[in-house]
Design an enzyme around this catalytic site. Sequence first.
Site, mmCIF file in Angstrom:
data_model
loop_
_atom_site.group_PDB
_atom_site.id
_atom_site.type_symbol
_atom_site.label_atom_id
_atom_site.label_comp_id
_atom_site.label_asym_id
_atom_site.label_seq_id
_atom_site.Cartn_x
_atom_site.Cartn_y
_atom_site.Cartn_z
ATOM 1 N N ASP A 96 -1.757 3.133 -1.661
ATOM 2 C CA ASP A 96 -1.280 1.914 -0.999
ATOM 3 C C ASP A 96 -1.410 2.088 0.513
ATOM 4 O O ASP A 96 -0.857 3.033 1.073
ATOM 5 C CB ASP A 96 0.189 1.695 -1.394
ATOM 6 C CG ASP A 96 0.726 0.383 -0.870
ATOM 7 O OD1 ASP A 96 0.146 -0.644 -1.208
ATOM 8 O OD2 ASP A 96 1.735 0.409 -0.141
ATOM 9 N N ASP A 150 -5.104 -4.155 -0.228
ATOM 10 C CA ASP A 150 -4.613 -2.890 0.321
ATOM 11 C C ASP A 150 -4.001 -1.949 -0.726
ATOM 12 O O ASP A 150 -3.235 -1.057 -0.377
ATOM 13 C CB ASP A 150 -3.601 -3.158 1.443
ATOM 14 C CG ASP A 150 -2.364 -3.890 0.949
ATOM 15 O OD1 ASP A 150 -2.368 -4.340 -0.200
ATOM 16 O OD2 ASP A 150 -1.398 -4.009 1.728
ATOM 17 N N GLU A 151 -4.338 -2.140 -1.986
ATOM 18 C CA GLU A 151 -3.809 -1.288 -3.065
ATOM 19 C C GLU A 151 -4.892 -0.963 -4.082
ATOM 20 O O GLU A 151 -5.595 -1.860 -4.537
ATOM 21 C CB GLU A 151 -2.730 -2.047 -3.852
ATOM 22 C CG GLU A 151 -1.383 -2.114 -3.250
ATOM 23 C CD GLU A 151 -0.459 -2.824 -4.224
ATOM 24 O OE1 GLU A 151 0.704 -2.468 -4.292
ATOM 25 O OE2 GLU A 151 -0.931 -3.735 -4.930
#
Length: 414
Positions: free
Chosen positions: A10, A107-108
């Site tokens: 993350d 973003d993960e």
Amino acid sequence: MSEPRILLADCDSYFVRCAMLADPEGAGRSELVIVGGSPTGRGVVTSASYAARAFGVHAGMPMATAVRLCPGAVFAPVPGEVVRGKHVEVRAVLDDFSPVVEAASVDEFYLDLTGTELMYHGEPLEQTALRIQREVMERTGISISIGGATGRTLAKIAASVNKPFGVCIVPPGGEAEFMARFPVSDIPGVGPALAESLRRRGVTMVRDLAVQDLATVVSWVGDSRGPWLHRLARGEDGGRVSRRGPQKSVSHERTFPMDISDREELETRLLMLAVETGASLRAEGLRARTVTVRVRYADFTDRSASRTAPEPIESDRAIYAVARELFRELLARRAGGIRLLGVGVSKLGPEQEAEPELFADVEGSGETERDRRLAEASDKLRGKYGRGTLVPARIANRDPKDRHRGRGDSEAES
DNA sequence: TCTGGGGTCCTAGGACCC
DNA sequence: TCTGGGGTCCTAGGACCC
């Protein structure tokens, strides 16, 4: 069978980091950075630096509130290009470590390292995670936190434990003990509504939930979420990593700087949104059967109307024709100032290269071959000379200052 | 303080068909 | 006569995620 070994990587305050890279002289020099909509408009905070969070600023907060809490911050628009570019770079590093990588969002990333013990010569998962973290930082300049566990939901919760730039691995067998310490609202999928309904039953922490039997939990939260939540509370997480399926909908919506009541004005906005949605749809090489119009009134109530055509469509004209009918139905149901307008399409399928005569004037779709060729031509022009080159006459004829009002934040960056 | 934009998934009722 | 059951599709609304 070896035990599942799943990681969630993350990115730490990803939009802030991207804004700093996009503007090294401005945001890049400040500790206090807030990314989001215009500080004077109706936008919200997308992401805040850790220093700004210390002032109480957090994602989702109205920008006006953030300005009041942290007036000294640098306020930056969402740096769309860097956000997309760094996503690809981070992904490339992760691909070097795992045969299965799933981008869960911009973003993960989930990594499935199950069965890679030999490849990693028995290296403990924590050591692998630390190496991944270092390499992502060296090659991309992006800081990530990593959670690891035997299931994806636990890995995701673990990733939040040592943020930022942290690693947390849940030892196999230690899942139930790990989960017990969290409030139920920390479980992804348990939002405010479910958390409140559990709270009314005296359940705030996962440990309160873990002592309930399956029938009780099912009677509280339903057949679909009950078994999932019951297992998770005991640390049983069957969640694995898989490839994402095809996209199911495409939409564009806009909140206006001021509520709008004038129907002509609203229909012009609707046309702009239909054109944006059509362009996005065709850029994905897709066609759609269902068109949906969404309206948010001044009091924040949402209404939507949708219609499914017998044949898929893709042209701006056909999308707008349906959208305008739906919009007029919504207006007939309820009048008043409108804060947000949206146009979406769903029931998507691949664009087909077909014989023109086969698709000309398909009964019921309202879309002709001419509509599709026109859309294709405008896509080419837009691709060549940039967005805004070709806009429907109805938009182009308006006052240029007017055309700029109410545009999205992401466009303000250029 | 006054609430973005892009998505996914679930529920529930009604239509329609067998 | 007054009443089945299941499957699928469509629509509207809402919860939830980043």
